[in-house]
Design an enzyme around this catalytic site. Structure first.
Site, PDB file in Angstrom:
ATOM      1  N   HIS A 229      58.596  36.489  26.081  1.00 44.93           N
ATOM      2  CA  HIS A 229      58.656  35.554  24.988  1.00 44.93           C
ATOM      3  C   HIS A 229      59.572  35.874  23.706  1.00 44.93           C
ATOM      4  O   HIS A 229      60.169  35.102  23.147  1.00 44.93           O
ATOM      5  CB  HIS A 229      57.152  35.266  24.335  1.00 44.93           C
ATOM      6  CG  HIS A 229      56.237  34.470  25.476  1.00 44.93           C
ATOM      7  ND1 HIS A 229      54.922  34.536  25.455  1.00 44.93           N
ATOM      8  CD2 HIS A 229      56.510  33.551  26.220  1.00 44.93           C
ATOM      9  CE1 HIS A 229      54.314  33.713  26.186  1.00 44.93           C
ATOM     10  NE2 HIS A 229      55.354  33.108  26.738  1.00 44.93           N
TER      11      HIS A 229
ATOM     12  N   ARG B 103      36.386  40.425  34.153  1.00 40.64           N
ATOM     13  CA  ARG B 103      35.265  41.530  34.469  1.00 40.64           C
ATOM     14  C   ARG B 103      35.813  42.857  35.066  1.00 40.64           C
ATOM     15  O   ARG B 103      36.558  42.817  35.692  1.00 40.64           O
ATOM     16  CB  ARG B 103      34.160  40.785  35.392  1.00 40.64           C
ATOM     17  CG  ARG B 103      33.385  39.703  34.607  1.00 40.64           C
ATOM     18  CD  ARG B 103      32.232  39.566  35.429  1.00 40.64           C
ATOM     19  NE  ARG B 103      31.922  38.226  35.346  1.00 40.64           N
ATOM     20  CZ  ARG B 103      31.645  37.031  36.101  1.00 40.64           C
ATOM     21  NH1 ARG B 103      31.274  37.621  37.501  1.00 40.64           N
ATOM     22  NH2 ARG B 103      30.942  35.966  35.768  1.00 40.64           N
TER      23      ARG B 103
ATOM     24  N   GLU C 171      58.054  33.913  38.695  1.00 36.53           N
ATOM     25  CA  GLU C 171      56.776  33.615  38.430  1.00 36.53           C
ATOM     26  C   GLU C 171      56.002  33.724  39.777  1.00 36.53           C
ATOM     27  O   GLU C 171      55.132  34.454  39.759  1.00 36.53           O
ATOM     28  CB  GLU C 171      56.344  32.299  37.884  1.00 36.53           C
ATOM     29  CG  GLU C 171      56.855  31.844  36.493  1.00 36.53           C
ATOM     30  CD  GLU C 171      56.026  32.671  35.411  1.00 36.53           C
ATOM     31  OE1 GLU C 171      54.881  33.603  35.607  1.00 36.53           O
ATOM     32  OE2 GLU C 171      56.211  32.385  34.258  1.00 36.53           O
TER      33      GLU C 171
ATOM     34  N   ARG D 111      40.517  11.632  23.034  1.00 36.73           N
ATOM     35  CA  ARG D 111      39.704  12.847  23.398  1.00 36.73           C
ATOM     36  C   ARG D 111      39.775  13.132  24.737  1.00 36.73           C
ATOM     37  O   ARG D 111      39.125  13.925  25.373  1.00 36.73           O
ATOM     38  CB  ARG D 111      38.348  12.980  22.769  1.00 36.73           C
ATOM     39  CG  ARG D 111      38.094  12.787  21.089  1.00 36.73           C
ATOM     40  CD  ARG D 111      36.786  13.019  20.646  1.00 36.73           C
ATOM     41  NE  ARG D 111      36.850  12.768  19.347  1.00 36.73           N
ATOM     42  CZ  ARG D 111      36.496  11.490  18.707  1.00 36.73           C
ATOM     43  NH1 ARG D 111      36.062  10.479  19.649  1.00 36.73           N
ATOM     44  NH2 ARG D 111      36.477  11.402  17.605  1.00 36.73           N
TER      45      ARG D 111
END
Ligand code: GLY
Length: 368
Positions: free
Chosen positions: A257, A240, A184, A120
């Site tokens: 994509h 925001r 990028e 985990r």
């Protein structure tokens, strides 16, 4: 050694970490791993195996497991992840042990996913070796693998314990790989940092190398853009005051994509992103948001670094179908991050088919 050989970019939030950028910064790996660790699992792109010893030499007090994984997206499968899980089980890899990735974005995604899921969650340190890995995949904690139906459909947010961006690796890249990473970097300039665009406009694309201070500043600025975005909205739940939040990093990616998928992933990610950014600039122009000059600036900058800004041979309907199932779409509405101007991003939801098609037509290679 001079005082300016490295820069530390702190990424805040609930699990803060440093991204170290500079020359020979991989030497910090042992210190970054810290004490109380017995084993390190190095997940390495097979092409990078010759570089493993130079990294692992400093780990002589630890038991190092090396997992050489297939190149690129081939590594991001459930089978590859499962074979690493099996070995970690056999070796008794515990929660206090550490995963280290060495490779490009795909290696980072896979190794980060293994780290996120083993027991985990164990710590992971990324040593990205591509420009794309440094400015995008290694920072921000997105990890994942692909399924038969799409890229990154299985994954987890798992922030690294640290990132070492050793600029020397950039000299191992082909010009095409470097250009792919520049897509990028330019994306970060368009959505958040106009100085990136000015630097890129004054840079000599043929002279970009690990020693070039301009390339270094571009890398650092792009990482700062990403760090600021992920600190504000790690889980991509929204920004925001009209800012798209982390979704802004997907500028140009909806079409990208789709192009990648339709090409059977034969096109480089950065090349698809360049096409996607020009497409979304054209779309924003048609939606009355972005000036024609800024659309042209997209074309000029991407083509300056040898990236494609036009395409042919793929019908609009094929791309439209794939975009509709893009995982960023909410319900049946297509969503795009668009710009009102450089560094003024917002979400455009449900653009008209007329605008989608007109922007696509503007992306077609002309025959004359
Ligand atoms: N690569 C996009 C993101 O990290 O959100």
């Amino acid at each position: 050694m001079t005082a300016t050989t490295e820069t530390r970019i702190h990424v805040g939030g609930a699990s803060p970490y440093d991204v170290v950028v500079g020359t020979d910064v991989r030497r910090h790996l042992r210190a970054m791993i810290g004490e109380g660790v017995e084993q390190v699992a190095m997940v390495v792109d097979t092409r990078l195996e010759p570089f493993v010893d130079a990294v692992a030499d400093q780990l002589s007090d630890l038991h190092v497991l090396v997992f050489a994984v297939p190149e690129g997206e081939e590594a991001k499968t459930a089978d590859v992840a499962a074979s690493i899980w099996d070995s970690l089980g056999d070796e008794g890899f515990t929660r206090s042990d550490v995963v280290v990735t060495l490779g490009g974005g795909a290696t980072t995604d896979l190794g980060g996913f293994v780290a996120a899921t083993w027991l985990r969650g164990v710590r992971v340190i990324h040593v990205p070796t591509t420009l794309l890995g440094m400015v995008d995949a290694a920072v921000g904690g997105k990890t994942g693998i692909n399924t038969g139906t799409g890229k990154n459909l299985v994954g987890a947010f798992h922030e690294p314990a640290g990132v070492l961006c050793d600029l020397g690796y950039l000299d191992t890249l082909s010009p095409e790989e470097l250009a792919s990473g520049m897509a990028e970097v330019l994306k970060c300039g368009f959505v958040a940092d106009p100085e990136i665009l000015r630097l890129a406009e004054s840079a000599d694309p043929s002279a970009l190398s690990a020693q070039d201070p301009v390339l270094r500043e571009l890398v650092e600025r792009a990482i700062r853009v990403k760090a600021d975005v992920v600190v504000a909205d790690l889980r991509e739940t929204g920004g925001r005051d009209g800012h798209p939040g982390r979704e802004v990093l997907n500028y140009g990616h909806t079409l990208a994509h789709a192009v990648e998928r339709v090409s059977g992933y034969q096109i480089r990610h950065g090349e698809a992103v360049a096409l996607g950014c020009v497409y979304v600039a054209e779309l924003a122009h048609r939606a009355g948001a972005l000036s024609a000059d800024t659309v042209d600036r997209h074309r000029d900058l991407f083509s300056r670094f040898g990236l494609p800004t036009a395409m042919a041979g793929v019908p609009f309907e094929d791309l439209h179908e794939v975009m509709k199932v893009d995982k960023k779409a909410r319900g049946s509405q297509l969503r795009f991050v668009i710009l009102d101007d450089v560094a003024r991003p917002r979400v455009l939801a449900g653009p008209s088919e007329e605008h989608l098609r007109a922007a696509f037509d503007a992306l077609q290679t002309s025959d004359d």
